[in-house]
Motif scaffolding. Structure first.
Motif, short mmCIF file in Angstrom:
data_model
loop_
_atom_site.label_atom_id
_atom_site.label_comp_id
_atom_site.label_asym_id
_atom_site.label_seq_id
_atom_site.Cartn_x
_atom_site.Cartn_y
_atom_site.Cartn_z
N ASN A 82 0.83 -1.20 0.00
CA ASN A 82 0.00 0.00 0.00
C ASN A 82 0.87 1.26 0.00
OD1 ASN A 82 -2.38 -1.41 0.00
ND2 ASN A 82 -2.65 -1.32 2.22
N ALA A 100 10.38 -12.66 6.51
CA ALA A 100 9.35 -12.79 5.48
C ALA A 100 9.25 -11.59 4.55
CB ALA A 100 7.99 -13.03 6.14
N ARG B 43 -3.70 4.77 -7.93
CA ARG B 43 -2.61 3.85 -8.26
C ARG B 43 -2.86 2.44 -7.72
NH1 ARG B 43 2.86 7.11 -7.09
NH2 ARG B 43 1.37 8.38 -5.97
N SER B 44 -3.82 2.29 -6.81
CA SER B 44 -4.08 0.95 -6.27
C SER B 44 -4.75 0.05 -7.30
CB SER B 44 -4.94 1.03 -5.00
OG SER B 44 -6.27 1.32 -5.35
N ALA B 49 -0.08 -2.84 -8.99
CA ALA B 49 -0.73 -2.92 -7.68
C ALA B 49 -1.64 -4.14 -7.60
CB ALA B 49 -1.51 -1.65 -7.41
N GLY B 52 0.40 -7.06 -7.07
CA GLY B 52 0.79 -7.11 -5.66
C GLY B 52 -0.32 -7.66 -4.80
N SER B 55 -0.46 -11.38 -5.36
CA SER B 55 0.70 -12.01 -4.73
C SER B 55 0.51 -12.12 -3.23
CB SER B 55 1.97 -11.18 -4.96
OG SER B 55 2.25 -11.06 -6.30
N THR B 56 0.00 -11.02 -2.64
CA THR B 56 -0.12 -10.97 -1.19
C THR B 56 -1.19 -11.93 -0.69
OG1 THR B 56 0.41 -8.64 -1.35
CG2 THR B 56 -0.36 -9.41 0.77
N TYR B 57 -2.33 -11.96 -1.38
CA TYR B 57 -3.49 -12.66 -0.83
C TYR B 57 -3.76 -14.03 -1.43
CZ TYR B 57 -4.37 -8.60 1.95
OH TYR B 57 -4.22 -7.61 2.88
N TRP B 165 11.57 -18.38 -5.13
CA TRP B 165 10.79 -17.14 -4.99
C TRP B 165 10.91 -16.24 -6.20
CZ3 TRP B 165 12.87 -12.16 -4.49
CH2 TRP B 165 14.23 -12.07 -4.14
N ALA B 169 7.80 -14.44 -8.29
CA ALA B 169 7.76 -13.00 -8.60
C ALA B 169 7.91 -12.72 -10.10
CB ALA B 169 8.86 -12.28 -7.82
N LEU B 240 2.75 -18.60 0.18
CA LEU B 240 3.31 -17.74 1.22
C LEU B 240 4.83 -17.80 1.18
CD1 LEU B 240 2.35 -15.93 3.54
CD2 LEU B 240 2.70 -17.85 5.06
N ASP B 243 6.09 -15.70 -1.58
CA ASP B 243 6.01 -14.26 -1.38
C ASP B 243 6.92 -13.80 -0.25
OD1 ASP B 243 4.90 -11.90 -2.40
OD2 ASP B 243 3.49 -11.75 -0.73
N THR B 244 7.33 -14.72 0.64
CA THR B 244 8.14 -14.30 1.78
C THR B 244 9.58 -14.83 1.70
OG1 THR B 244 7.52 -16.21 3.12
CG2 THR B 244 6.14 -14.26 3.31
N ASN B 291 -8.78 -3.85 4.35
CA ASN B 291 -7.59 -3.37 5.07
C ASN B 291 -6.93 -2.22 4.32
OD1 ASN B 291 -8.17 -5.40 6.82
ND2 ASN B 291 -6.35 -6.62 6.42
N SER B 292 -6.81 -2.35 3.00
CA SER B 292 -6.17 -1.29 2.22
C SER B 292 -7.04 -0.03 2.22
CB SER B 292 -5.95 -1.73 0.78
OG SER B 292 -5.18 -2.88 0.76
#
Lengths: 341, 328
Positions: A82, A100, B43-44, B49, B52, B55-57, B165, B169, B240, B243-244, B291-292
């Motif tokens: 974000n 992480a 931009r989101s 974005a 992203g 990737s995150t969720y 990883w 990505a 996960l 991404d981590t 959340n965002s």
């Protein structure tokens, strides 16, 4: 009339702006906190926000945007993304995991964003750590305990969460000190998950098992609980134990004349990190590169210590603050500047 | 008169739509949230974005899927987060000891899936065969799995081979790898939705006694539901880990309740018997977008948790209201 006022106001603004350099620089800094379980974290953010506001006097406009909520690790990775979407200049993060964030920090760094972690170290080579050395934090209070006991006695340790990196470093810290003393015997080491009630319970169990304990090395967040158990057992005069930096504990300390000492993990670490960040954004270079610690990316801050010698002074400093307020310290802008060329 | 007829026929159409596709309210909320995010932070919605976001969720989407197959049988799995942590550290440890060779990375993935399925089978055995209460039993196994994870990797660390990883990505033919995974996930869940196993799981959840009387092996079906859950939790752990890029024995713990929330947000009842896996996947995105959004609208930090909680409650209520109206 109205127009004239506007003109005067505009002229005044112009003059003031000329005098202060009209915010020659402005930076946007994102603060991310992934856990809100204690007032310490709230104070950490408030102090960082105050530190950002203080830059106005220097003609630098530092805007902070904050994301603070209980999130899982992906949730905090989302915080970072974000911030990247918002186009911040720097990110200061109190991370939920030491390792992480490596890939997402690399992506942020690729966008030219400065990343600083505080309070907990991160392994990323694209970030630096500005905060205290948790190993040294533990060594300091262990040294105090060893000195107070005259290098001899039976000691127990109460630790936080198994597997948490800060906990691991703290265990290494006190172990390295106690190992220097043949006369100090560590009877037992238990985990109480940084929880006051569990700390109290653990202390009760330890007191029941070992009636002749001389010293207790207990981490913050549990020390008040442990002390409650010690006081309940009427052993206040016989036991030396480490303490906390919260106002409500300092009050108990004063009232009962405890034999205690506390390493300070100040909530001001994020404010310190912010001041360092602004100088780095200004393009200044650190005198000593941030290359300390196990990941080779740390800049360690001084760790204050509270014991009998300076207790009065510390207790006065938190006078009138609410019970949850933690004794704090942070690098001022001038302190931070002294770290740079 | 005509208006009323029109609105009646509209509500009949809506009714049919939601009965056939219970995820429709969630999908509408998703679109609204995307629009709101874009409104407050243009931009989101950029390509980068959105990439992203996925990737995150992706991990939470898969974990919500995992949870769905258990909830369908009116069970619950509070150990999914711990399974994610365990699979994560096992995979990372295997990769570390065997090196970063692509074949070895693949082998580590197979081991990870085996661990996930084994955890699921264990849960299923405890809940369905030993007949312990699902909530408490899986809470207990979550502590057990976390204990094993801490034994395998006592402290977070252990970087993952770049081959792993960087793949996560990377992009192929201009499309990010995670989008392919998402597409594959959607295909799998569509195929599974029509499979005999999922239909039997739903039957058990709807009326376990009835299913038993009609000759279905209820215990075996519930165990299979948990095994399926373990399988998808392992896939979540892979995402996960992608991404981590590291092993962390505590990494998944807090994802458990989010997975339950995602399932419910997606229009699936915890009482079991009906629901939609696609809904759960959408629910995971809803949690992320809320959340965002809370941040992008500029909520002061001390209110963020509260507003987030209220917004999730709100999304839940809208979903329930829309479904109820449609069912009238």
């Amino acid at each position: 009339m109205k127009h004239r006022l506007t003109a005067v106001a505009a002229a005044a603004t112009f003059i003031v702006a000329g005098a202060t350099g009209a915010f020659a620089q402005s930076y946007k800094i994102g603060l991310s906190n992934g856990w809100i379980g204690s007032e310490w974290r709230t104070q950490m953010i408030e102090e960082a926000e105050a530190a950002a506001a203080a830059w106005k006097e220097r003609g630098v406009d530092v805007e902070v945007v904050v994301q603070s909520a209980n999130v899982d690790v992906p949730g905090q990775i989302a915080h970072v993304r974000n911030f990247m979407n918002q186009g911040v200049d720097a990110i200061i993060i109190n991370p939920n995991s030491p390792t992480a964030f490596d890939p997402v920090f690399r992506q942020a760094a690729a966008q030219g964003i400065l990343v600083i972690s505080t309070d907990a170290e991160v392994s990323s080579s694209d970030a630096i750590y500005v905060g205290i050395d948790q190993t040294d934090w533990a060594a300091k209070s262990a040294q105090w305990l060893a000195d107070t006991l005259g290098g001899e006695g039976k000691v127990v340790a109460i630790n936080g969460v198994a597997g948490h990196p800060a906990n691991q470093m703290r265990v290494e810290g006190y172990t390295s000190v106690f190992d220097n003393y043949d006369g100090i015997e560590v009877l037992n080491e238990v985990n109480a998950n940084w929880d006051q009630a569990q700390g109290q319970q653990a202390m009760q169990n330890l007191l029941a098992t070992y009636p002749d304990i001389d010293g207790v090395w207990v981490q913050d967040g549990m020390a008040a609980g442990a002390w409650r158990a010690i006081m309940d057992a009427d052993k206040t005069a016989d036991i030396a134990a480490t303490g906390e930096i919260r106002k409500d504990f300092l009050d108990i300390w004063a009232e009962n004349d405890l034999t205690s000492g506390a390493s300070v993990n100040p909530p001001g670490v994020m404010a310190s990190a912010l001041n360092v960040a602004v100088f780095m954004l200004e393009g200044r270079e650190l005198k000593e590169p941030a290359d300390a610690g196990q990941y080779g990316n740390a800049l360690y801050l001084p760790i204050p210590f509270i014991d009998g010698s300076n207790f009065e002074e510390v207790h006065e400093a938190v006078e009138g603050k609410p019970g949850y307020y933690s004794y704090t310290s942070a690098l001022s802008i001038d302190d931070a500047e002294a770290l740079f060329n | 008169m005509t208006d009323q007829t029109a609105s009646n026929s509209l509500s009949v159409a809506g009714q049919r739509l939601i009965a056939r596709f219970p995820f429709v309210p969630a999908a509408i909320i998703l679109v609204v949230l995307l629009a709101l995010n874009g409104w407050f932070e243009p931009r989101s919605l950029s390509f980068g974005a959105l990439r992203g976001l996925v990737s995150t969720y992706l991990a939470l989407m898969l974990l919500a899927m995992a949870q769905s197959y258990v909830v369908f049988a009116s069970d619950l799995d509070l150990s999914v987060g711990a399974i994610v942590s365990l699979v994560n550290v096992v995979m990372v440890t295997v990769m570390q000891s065997l090196g970063g060779d692509p074949l070895m990375v693949l082998f580590a993935c197979v081991v990870g899936i085996a661990v996930g399925v084994a955890c699921g089978l264990f849960n299923g055995f405890v809940v369905a065969a030993l007949r312990l209460q699902a909530i408490v039993a899986t809470f207990a196994t979550s502590i057990f799995f976390t204990g094993i994870a801490l034994y395998v990797l006592p402290v977070a660390g252990a970087p993952v081979p770049e081959a792993f990883w960087l793949t996560y990505a990377s992009s192929y033919f201009g499309i990010p790898f995670v989008f392919y995974v998402l597409a594959l996930v959607l295909v799998i869940l569509t195929l599974l939705a029509r499979s005999g196993l999922v239909i039997r799981i739903l039957t058990v959840g709807d009326d376990a006694m009835g299913a038993f009387h009609s000759g279905l092996p209820v215990t075996a079906i519930r165990i299979k539901g948990y095994a399926l859950c373990g399988l998808f939790a392992a896939l979540a752990a892979m995402c996960l880990t992608g991404d981590t890029a590291s092993g962390d024995p505590l990494v998944g713990g807090q994802m458990t309740l989010n997975s339950v929330a995602a399932v419910v947000l997606g229009g699936t009842a915890l009482s079991g018997g009906k629901g939609s896996v696609l809904g759960a996947v959408i629910g995971a995105l809803i949690i992320g977008l809320i959340n965002s959004l809370v941040f992008f609208v500029g909520t002061p930090s001390e209110w963020q948790n509260l507003v987030q909680g209220l917004a999730i409650l709100g999304a839940l209520m809208i979903g329930v209201l829309v479904s109820r109206r449609a069912q009238k």
